[in-house]
Design a protein around this motif. Structure first.
Motif, PDB file in Angstrom:
ATOM      1  N   GLY A  83       0.796  -1.225   0.000  1.00 33.02           N
ATOM      2  CA  GLY A  83       0.000   0.000   0.000  1.00 33.02           C
ATOM      3  C   GLY A  83       0.824   1.268   0.000  1.00 33.02           C
ATOM      4  O   GLY A  83       0.302   2.339  -0.289  1.00 33.02           O
ATOM      5  N   GLN A  84       2.114   1.174   0.302  1.00 30.71           N
ATOM      6  CA  GLN A  84       2.958   2.364   0.293  1.00 30.71           C
ATOM      7  C   GLN A  84       3.299   2.748  -1.138  1.00 30.71           C
ATOM      8  O   GLN A  84       3.387   1.901  -2.022  1.00 30.71           O
ATOM      9  N   THR A  85       3.509   4.029  -1.347  1.00 31.57           N
ATOM     10  CA  THR A  85       4.020   4.530  -2.611  1.00 31.57           C
ATOM     11  C   THR A  85       5.403   5.083  -2.332  1.00 31.57           C
ATOM     12  O   THR A  85       5.581   5.873  -1.399  1.00 31.57           O
ATOM     13  N   GLU A 123       9.218   7.688   1.002  1.00 23.89           N
ATOM     14  CA  GLU A 123       7.803   7.368   0.922  1.00 23.89           C
ATOM     15  C   GLU A 123       7.052   8.627   0.515  1.00 23.89           C
ATOM     16  O   GLU A 123       7.315   9.713   1.014  1.00 23.89           O
ATOM     17  N   LYS A 153       3.157  10.274  -0.018  1.00 26.21           N
ATOM     18  CA  LYS A 153       1.767  10.108   0.400  1.00 26.21           C
ATOM     19  C   LYS A 153       0.880  10.102  -0.844  1.00 26.21           C
ATOM     20  O   LYS A 153       1.152  10.800  -1.811  1.00 26.21           O
ATOM     21  N   PRO A 154      -0.185   9.335  -0.825  1.00 23.82           N
ATOM     22  CA  PRO A 154      -1.062   9.249  -1.989  1.00 23.82           C
ATOM     23  C   PRO A 154      -1.757  10.580  -2.274  1.00 23.82           C
ATOM     24  O   PRO A 154      -2.064  11.342  -1.357  1.00 23.82           O
ATOM     25  N   LYS A 203      -6.402   2.976  -0.563  1.00 26.29           N
ATOM     26  CA  LYS A 203      -5.464   1.850  -0.450  1.00 26.29           C
ATOM     27  C   LYS A 203      -4.515   2.064   0.733  1.00 26.29           C
ATOM     28  O   LYS A 203      -4.214   1.144   1.468  1.00 26.29           O
ATOM     29  N   TYR A 204      -4.028   3.284   0.888  1.00 23.94           N
ATOM     30  CA  TYR A 204      -3.100   3.600   1.969  1.00 23.94           C
ATOM     31  C   TYR A 204      -3.753   3.378   3.332  1.00 23.94           C
ATOM     32  O   TYR A 204      -3.199   2.710   4.207  1.00 23.94           O
ATOM     33  N   SER A 225      -4.378  -0.327   4.175  1.00 23.48           N
ATOM     34  CA  SER A 225      -3.228  -1.221   4.119  1.00 23.48           C
ATOM     35  C   SER A 225      -2.794  -1.762   5.479  1.00 23.48           C
ATOM     36  O   SER A 225      -1.998  -2.683   5.564  1.00 23.48           O
TER      37      SER A 225
END
Length: 74
Positions: free
Chosen positions: A25-27, A51, A53-54, A62-63, A66
Motif C-alpha cells: 500500500g505504500q508509494t 515514501e 503520500k497518496p 489503499k493507503y 493497508s
C-alpha cells in the motif's frame, strides 16, 4: 530485495539496496539505476528512497486500508 509494481510496466520490478521497511500500500519514490545481475536478471539498484503520500482518492483508500495506521483497517 523486494518486488514492486511500477506504473507503466506490466511485470514486477526487483529492487535491491538499502531502504526502510516497506509495506503493501505504500508509494515510494526510488532513485537508482537498472543493472543486470548474472544469476537473477534485471534489477533496480536503489541509492535513495522516500515514501510519498497518496494524492488520489483511490491511493488514499489503499493507503488507509493497508494496515499501516493502527486502528484503521479495510
Amino acid at each position: 530485495m523486494a518486488r514492486l509494481s511500477v506504473s507503466g510496466q506490466r511485470d514486477l520490478v526487483t529492487i535491491v539496496g538499502r531502504f526502510p521497511d516497506i509495506h503493501a500500500g505504500q508509494t515510494l519514490r526510488l532513485i537508482g539505476n537498472y543493472r543486470e545481475h548474472a544469476q537473477y536478471g534485471q534489477q533496480f539498484q536503489v541509492f535513495s528512497s522516500q515514501e510519498t503520500k497518496p494524492a488520489t482518492l483511490l491511493g488514499i483508500e489503499k493507503y488507509l486500508g493497508s494496515g499501516l495506521i493502527k486502528g484503521i483497517g479495510r
